[in-house]
Design a protein around this motif. Structure first.
Motif, PDB file in Angstrom:
ATOM      1  N   ASP A 214       0.851  -1.194   0.000  1.00 24.66           N
ATOM      2  CA  ASP A 214       0.000   0.000   0.000  1.00 24.66           C
ATOM      3  C   ASP A 214       0.889   1.248   0.000  1.00 24.66           C
ATOM      4  N   PHE A 215       0.338   2.395  -0.370  1.00 25.59           N
ATOM      5  CA  PHE A 215       1.138   3.602  -0.582  1.00 25.59           C
ATOM      6  C   PHE A 215       1.951   3.995   0.642  1.00 25.59           C
ATOM      7  N   ASN A 216       1.403   3.878   1.837  1.00 32.99           N
ATOM      8  CA  ASN A 216       2.122   4.277   3.043  1.00 32.99           C
ATOM      9  C   ASN A 216       3.357   3.427   3.307  1.00 32.99           C
ATOM     10  N   SER A 217       3.458   2.281   2.684  1.00 29.92           N
ATOM     11  CA  SER A 217       4.605   1.389   2.892  1.00 29.92           C
ATOM     12  C   SER A 217       5.651   1.490   1.791  1.00 29.92           C
ATOM     13  N   TRP A 218       5.428   2.317   0.792  1.00 24.07           N
ATOM     14  CA  TRP A 218       6.346   2.400  -0.337  1.00 24.07           C
ATOM     15  C   TRP A 218       7.752   2.812   0.071  1.00 24.07           C
TER      16      TRP A 218
ATOM     17  N   VAL B 192       9.200   2.498   3.123  1.00 23.91           N
ATOM     18  CA  VAL B 192       9.725   1.784   4.284  1.00 23.91           C
ATOM     19  C   VAL B 192      10.656   0.692   3.767  1.00 23.91           C
ATOM     20  N   PRO B 193      11.964   0.782   4.071  1.00 26.30           N
ATOM     21  CA  PRO B 193      12.881  -0.248   3.566  1.00 26.30           C
ATOM     22  C   PRO B 193      12.546  -1.611   4.152  1.00 26.30           C
ATOM     23  N   PHE B 194      12.608  -2.655   3.340  1.00 26.96           N
ATOM     24  CA  PHE B 194      12.330  -3.971   3.857  1.00 26.96           C
ATOM     25  C   PHE B 194      13.564  -4.853   3.885  1.00 26.96           C
ATOM     26  N   ARG B 195      14.703  -4.289   3.629  1.00 23.49           N
ATOM     27  CA  ARG B 195      15.976  -4.981   3.840  1.00 23.49           C
ATOM     28  C   ARG B 195      16.813  -4.118   4.762  1.00 23.49           C
TER      29      ARG B 195
END
Length: 80
Positions: free
Chosen positions: A59-63, A65-68
Motif C-alpha cells: 500500500d502507498f504508506n509502505s512504499w 519503508v525499507p524492507f531490507r
C-alpha cells in the motif's frame, strides 16, 4: 505480468517454438518473490510494512519503508 501475458499471446499466435517453461523461468528471474501479486489484491485489510510470511505490504504508506536492513547494494556500485 501483463507483458508476459502479451508475450504468451504472441508465442501462440505465431506458433513460435520456445521452451514450454519459458514463462516460469522468466518469472523466476524477474520476481524475487510473490509480493507483486499483492498489486492485484482487492484486500483493504493490508496493514504494516511486513505482512505474515515475510511478504511486504504494497500500500502507498509502505512504499518508502525499507524492507531490507541494510539495503542490498547493486554489485556494480560496490568498489573492489
Amino acid at each position: 505480468m501483463l507483458l508476459l501475458d502479451r508475450v504468451g499471446v504472441l508465442i501462440d499466435t505465431y506458433e513460435l517454438d520456445v521452451d514450454p517453461h519459458c514463462r516460469e523461468n522468466l518469472e523466476g528471474i524477474l520476481f524475487e518473490d510473490d509480493d507483486h501479486e499483492l498489486l492485484y489484491s482487492d484486500d483493504d485489510t493490508l496493514e504494516g510494512p511486513i505482512l505474515s510470511g515475510g511478504a511486504v505490504n504494497l500500500d502507498f504508506n509502505s512504499w518508502f519503508v525499507p524492507f531490507r536492513d541494510p539495503p542490498e547494494t547493486a554489485s556494480f556500485a560496490v568498489a573492489e
